[in-house]
Design an enzyme around this catalytic site. Structure first.
Site, PDB file in Angstrom:
ATOM      1  N   ARG B 127       0.816  -1.229   0.000  1.00 34.00           N
ATOM      2  CA  ARG B 127       0.000   0.000   0.000  1.00 34.00           C
ATOM      3  C   ARG B 127       0.847   1.275   0.000  1.00 34.00           C
ATOM      4  O   ARG B 127       0.394   2.332   0.422  1.00 34.00           O
ATOM      5  CB  ARG B 127      -0.987   0.024   1.164  1.00 34.00           C
ATOM      6  CG  ARG B 127      -1.976  -1.118   1.131  1.00 34.00           C
ATOM      7  CD  ARG B 127      -3.145  -0.904   2.075  1.00 34.00           C
ATOM      8  NE  ARG B 127      -4.059  -2.026   1.971  1.00 34.00           N
ATOM      9  CZ  ARG B 127      -3.972  -3.133   2.711  1.00 34.00           C
ATOM     10  NH1 ARG B 127      -3.021  -3.252   3.602  1.00 34.00           N
ATOM     11  NH2 ARG B 127      -4.842  -4.101   2.539  1.00 34.00           N
ATOM     12  N   LYS B 148       2.203  11.289 -11.388  1.00 35.65           N
ATOM     13  CA  LYS B 148       1.316  10.392 -12.138  1.00 35.65           C
ATOM     14  C   LYS B 148       2.084   9.121 -12.472  1.00 35.65           C
ATOM     15  O   LYS B 148       3.080   9.166 -13.186  1.00 35.65           O
ATOM     16  CB  LYS B 148       0.861  11.047 -13.432  1.00 35.65           C
ATOM     17  CG  LYS B 148      -0.337  11.940 -13.276  1.00 35.65           C
ATOM     18  CD  LYS B 148      -0.887  12.264 -14.671  1.00 35.65           C
ATOM     19  CE  LYS B 148      -2.126  13.119 -14.603  1.00 35.65           C
ATOM     20  NZ  LYS B 148      -2.671  13.359 -15.960  1.00 35.65           N
ATOM     21  N   GLU B 190       8.091  17.147 -25.526  1.00 39.11           N
ATOM     22  CA  GLU B 190       7.456  17.446 -24.231  1.00 39.11           C
ATOM     23  C   GLU B 190       8.020  18.738 -23.636  1.00 39.11           C
ATOM     24  O   GLU B 190       7.312  19.467 -22.941  1.00 39.11           O
ATOM     25  CB  GLU B 190       7.637  16.291 -23.231  1.00 39.11           C
ATOM     26  CG  GLU B 190       6.795  15.054 -23.507  1.00 39.11           C
ATOM     27  CD  GLU B 190       5.352  15.106 -22.952  1.00 39.11           C
ATOM     28  OE1 GLU B 190       4.875  16.202 -22.568  1.00 39.11           O
ATOM     29  OE2 GLU B 190       4.711  14.043 -22.932  1.00 39.11           O
ATOM     30  N   LYS B 232       5.923  22.417 -15.283  1.00 37.88           N
ATOM     31  CA  LYS B 232       5.265  21.233 -14.735  1.00 37.88           C
ATOM     32  C   LYS B 232       5.056  21.375 -13.223  1.00 37.88           C
ATOM     33  O   LYS B 232       3.967  21.090 -12.698  1.00 37.88           O
ATOM     34  CB  LYS B 232       6.123  19.988 -15.022  1.00 37.88           C
ATOM     35  CG  LYS B 232       5.528  18.677 -14.541  1.00 37.88           C
ATOM     36  CD  LYS B 232       4.481  18.135 -15.488  1.00 37.88           C
ATOM     37  CE  LYS B 232       3.829  16.875 -14.968  1.00 37.88           C
ATOM     38  NZ  LYS B 232       4.219  15.680 -15.691  1.00 37.88           N
ATOM     39  N   GLU B 242      -5.453  16.713 -10.781  1.00 37.86           N
ATOM     40  CA  GLU B 242      -6.107  16.994 -12.055  1.00 37.86           C
ATOM     41  C   GLU B 242      -7.601  17.223 -11.916  1.00 37.86           C
ATOM     42  O   GLU B 242      -8.423  16.577 -12.577  1.00 37.86           O
ATOM     43  CB  GLU B 242      -5.815  15.878 -13.067  1.00 37.86           C
ATOM     44  CG  GLU B 242      -6.164  16.303 -14.486  1.00 37.86           C
ATOM     45  CD  GLU B 242      -5.496  15.450 -15.558  1.00 37.86           C
ATOM     46  OE1 GLU B 242      -4.397  14.941 -15.330  1.00 37.86           O
ATOM     47  OE2 GLU B 242      -6.107  15.341 -16.634  1.00 37.86           O
ATOM     48  N   ARG B 246      -4.540  21.114 -14.082  1.00 35.42           N
ATOM     49  CA  ARG B 246      -3.521  20.162 -14.509  1.00 35.42           C
ATOM     50  C   ARG B 246      -3.808  19.571 -15.884  1.00 35.42           C
ATOM     51  O   ARG B 246      -2.886  19.148 -16.599  1.00 35.42           O
ATOM     52  CB  ARG B 246      -3.364  19.036 -13.469  1.00 35.42           C
ATOM     53  CG  ARG B 246      -2.259  18.077 -13.825  1.00 35.42           C
ATOM     54  CD  ARG B 246      -1.887  17.149 -12.679  1.00 35.42           C
ATOM     55  NE  ARG B 246      -0.847  16.235 -13.128  1.00 35.42           N
ATOM     56  CZ  ARG B 246      -0.024  15.567 -12.344  1.00 35.42           C
ATOM     57  NH1 ARG B 246      -0.137  15.679 -11.040  1.00 35.42           N
ATOM     58  NH2 ARG B 246       0.902  14.778 -12.839  1.00 35.42           N
ATOM     59  N   ASN B 250      -2.114  18.029 -20.784  1.00 29.58           N
ATOM     60  CA  ASN B 250      -2.472  17.015 -21.777  1.00 29.58           C
ATOM     61  C   ASN B 250      -2.516  17.549 -23.204  1.00 29.58           C
ATOM     62  O   ASN B 250      -3.013  16.864 -24.101  1.00 29.58           O
ATOM     63  CB  ASN B 250      -3.824  16.394 -21.429  1.00 29.58           C
ATOM     64  CG  ASN B 250      -3.757  15.570 -20.158  1.00 29.58           C
ATOM     65  OD1 ASN B 250      -2.760  14.908 -19.898  1.00 29.58           O
ATOM     66  ND2 ASN B 250      -4.811  15.627 -19.366  1.00 29.58           N
ATOM     67  N   HIS B 253      -2.317  15.242 -26.188  1.00 27.66           N
ATOM     68  CA  HIS B 253      -2.367  13.867 -25.695  1.00 27.66           C
ATOM     69  C   HIS B 253      -3.632  13.103 -26.083  1.00 27.66           C
ATOM     70  O   HIS B 253      -3.622  11.881 -26.093  1.00 27.66           O
ATOM     71  CB  HIS B 253      -2.189  13.835 -24.175  1.00 27.66           C
ATOM     72  CG  HIS B 253      -0.755  14.001 -23.745  1.00 27.66           C
ATOM     73  ND1 HIS B 253      -0.005  15.099 -24.088  1.00 27.66           N
ATOM     74  CD2 HIS B 253       0.075  13.190 -23.031  1.00 27.66           C
ATOM     75  CE1 HIS B 253       1.217  14.967 -23.574  1.00 27.66           C
ATOM     76  NE2 HIS B 253       1.292  13.817 -22.935  1.00 27.66           N
ATOM     77  N   HIS B 257      -2.333   9.836 -27.533  1.00 26.34           N
ATOM     78  CA  HIS B 257      -2.560   8.529 -26.903  1.00 26.34           C
ATOM     79  C   HIS B 257      -3.287   7.581 -27.850  1.00 26.34           C
ATOM     80  O   HIS B 257      -2.981   6.391 -27.886  1.00 26.34           O
ATOM     81  CB  HIS B 257      -3.377   8.687 -25.617  1.00 26.34           C
ATOM     82  CG  HIS B 257      -2.555   9.074 -24.431  1.00 26.34           C
ATOM     83  ND1 HIS B 257      -3.121   9.495 -23.249  1.00 26.34           N
ATOM     84  CD2 HIS B 257      -1.211   9.090 -24.235  1.00 26.34           C
ATOM     85  CE1 HIS B 257      -2.150   9.756 -22.372  1.00 26.34           C
ATOM     86  NE2 HIS B 257      -0.997   9.534 -22.953  1.00 26.34           N
ATOM     87  N   HIS B 270       6.330   8.025 -27.599  1.00 25.79           N
ATOM     88  CA  HIS B 270       5.321   8.898 -27.000  1.00 25.79           C
ATOM     89  C   HIS B 270       5.495  10.352 -27.462  1.00 25.79           C
ATOM     90  O   HIS B 270       4.527  11.019 -27.835  1.00 25.79           O
ATOM     91  CB  HIS B 270       5.401   8.802 -25.473  1.00 25.79           C
ATOM     92  CG  HIS B 270       4.454   9.714 -24.757  1.00 25.79           C
ATOM     93  ND1 HIS B 270       3.079   9.568 -24.838  1.00 25.79           N
ATOM     94  CD2 HIS B 270       4.669  10.799 -23.966  1.00 25.79           C
ATOM     95  CE1 HIS B 270       2.505  10.520 -24.121  1.00 25.79           C
ATOM     96  NE2 HIS B 270       3.435  11.276 -23.587  1.00 25.79           N
TER      97      HIS B 270
END
Lengths: 368, 368
Positions: B127, B148, B190, B232, B242, B246, B250, B253, B257, B270
């Site tokens: 955990r 993330k 990026e 960032k 987010e 935030r 993206n 993206h 994606h 990517h």
């Protein structure tokens, strides 16, 4: 709330949530979602198991649909084997196929296995969506409160998980009436555990009311679950992420988890394994010089309930000892045990000699 | 810190952490662990990939051992296919076999794939244990900051994950000198993205310094990474989970994606996929009536870097559109797009007609 419904709060600041306990709650799920502002446009996934599905899934879904919600159903096999990464993967597929988005909710309808699995799905799908717990077993009064969610790994139980709190926990007492007697007994072990760690009066009450509890007397059961959840809620509120206090909830679990792992998940119910583990912890109390009656009282109560208090004779001691080394409670090279100091009080010990543990495990094996 | 090392802070209250950028940092990992009070008794797992292992794993491990730490190594295949539940399961096995406990640390040494995978291991093993990011690619300046972490599902990228912040991010510029040129170019996408969403001056600086960046000039690279990480860090500090702001990160993206998913993870890097996506977003800006020069400037800069700006002709438009519907950014039945309103500024739109997206995807396919 009306209609014999008790309410408790798990106090975690902005993540606080209520536990509702009472009859007739399943049919009110839709109203609860609406009252709490759950997004109607975002689909819901109901995760349940093969035993519970036929009995209760329809009622919950109808109640949600009546309030305009869209709900899909995912059914997993009953039993601990569903707490695997394979079944977890299937549940993520189900989330995607049902079109769940970031404002969606995952509902766990079932026992601890379903709650732990569905909770880990809710915690990780899209990095976290809403989660609601609807436990349908006595045992799950423990696992459904406090936000510990997890799946198993072949080498260790509950090793993959998160702390992830539900939006609310809804305990419909009517669902307990269909439980097999073996599960009732196993569930009562966790109820008693909450007494053993925190509340001697409640232990005495349990001892006086075993017959009523085994007969599923609604009033006795509602009271016992309320008291059990109350201890859990207090402890979790003070230490959500198990930095210190929360570890007391693991009474009986160091040995219990090892027994489950070695027996293969499924042979021993979780409640049975930890009942044996609590007897072991009570013996440890004796080793540390605490009142020897702790062991006698603990064992007598579990015998009265009808829980096992001995380790099945075919389980191997070396394997049990090895499994304990993989337990999460094993820290910086030392075993960590919760040890009773009296009925209703425990301490956390980092100085338990391995030899003592082995001696106790050997002594608790059937035939010895 | 000394020695040309820049430091930034991601400000998240008690979960705040530093980003260190500079040369020669790998050999100082052990000192950093000791200074920050990481438990010496608790084993460390270093997760890296087959490309990075030979180059840098030894240096990091030696540095830790010199300070008395125990460290085990787990190596995954290079590339996006390692962000699977299967490899994740292997990493949990590695944690157990190395004896990691609750005070242990998982280190990610590598690019974004290693960081995302190792971060999800750190977030979920027992955990949650400590996590340290040592990115070794330019692209990873993005993924290593902000917490993330995720793995992929066969139907959707990054769909299984968590928000889980590292203890620190350590960027040794020396590790970038061995990067293949294709990865340098993809990584710069990026970097440029952070300019496009927040800082027009930095976009202009990038445009003026493409040659130095492609030549891996240390001063230019250090500056660019510092500026990229700064954007960032500011955005993440204001909206960790987010809820709103935030999402501007993206940019590119939604389409990007989908391209990665349809091409099969690995064909398009990517950074390449999102470069194409950013050109698509710039076209969307035109559709909404914003300055048409946004598209021209965006496309020209990516061409100058040598990034792809068109969708490979063999990818199917229907499949790309379908993949977008599985994106996490698809909310309550609507596509969500980050749309530039100028160079250095964006807005989040929930009202993008599907027909526009299809038209843009078709228009961007090679051969059209």
């Amino acid at each position: 709330m009306a209609g014999g419904i008790k309410e408790l709060t798990v106090d975690l600041g902005e993540r606080s949530y209520p536990i509702l306990i009472g009859p007739g709650l399943l049919a009110r799920v839709g109203s609860l979602f609406a009252e709490r502002g759950f997004a109607v446009k975002s689909p819901i996934l109901l995760i349940t198991d093969a035993s519970v599905e036929d009995l209760y899934a329809g009622t919950v879904e109808q109640s949600l649909r009546d309030k305009g919600y869209t709900v899909a159903r995912a059914v997993v096999p009953s039993g601990e084997t569903s707490k695997s990464l394979t079944v977890f993967d299937d549940m993520i597929t189900a989330c995607l196929e049902a079109g769940l988005d970031r404002r969606s909710t995952v509902i766990a309808l079932g026992g601890g296995v379903v709650g732990d699995l569905a909770g880990f799905v809710a915690a990780t799908y899209m990095r976290g969506v809403r989660f609601v717990q609807i436990p349908t077993t006595i045992l799950a009064h423990d696992s459904s409160v406090g936000g510990k969610v997890a799946v198993n790994h072949r080498l260790a139980k509950n090793i993959i998980g998160a702390f992830y709190q539900p939006e609310f926990v809804m305990y419909d007492l009517d669902t307990l009436l269909t439980l097999p007697i073996r599960e009732v007994k196993a569930g009562l072990s966790e109820v008693v555990k909450h007494g053993l760690i925190w509340n001697a009066d409640f232990v005495a009450w349990c001892d006086d009311n075993v017959d009523k509890l085994l007969a599923l007397d609604p009033e006795a059961l509602g009271y016992a679950l309320y008291e059990g959840c109350k201890v859990k809620a207090i402890v979790v509120s003070r230490d959500e992420r198990e930095n210190d206090l929360r570890a007391i909830l693991n009474l009986g679990h160091t040995i219990g988890h090892a027994l489950e792992a070695v027996a293969g998940y499924g042979e021993l119910l979780h409640g049975e394994a930890i009942a044996i583990g609590m007897v072991g912890s009570a013996r440890l109390a004796g080793k540390f010089g605490y009142d020897p009656s702790i062991e006698a009282v603990t064992e007598a109560l579990f015998r009265k309930i009808g829980s096992p208090v001995r380790i099945p004779g075919h389980l191997d001691v070396d394997q049990i000892m090895a499994a304990m080394q993989h337990d999460k409670k094993f820290m910086e090279g030392q075993m960590v045990f919760v040890v009773p100091t009296a009925i209703g009080a425990v301490e956390i010990r980092h100085d338990v000699p391995t030899a003592w543990v082995r001696e106790i495990v050997e002594g608790l094996r059937e035939g010895n």
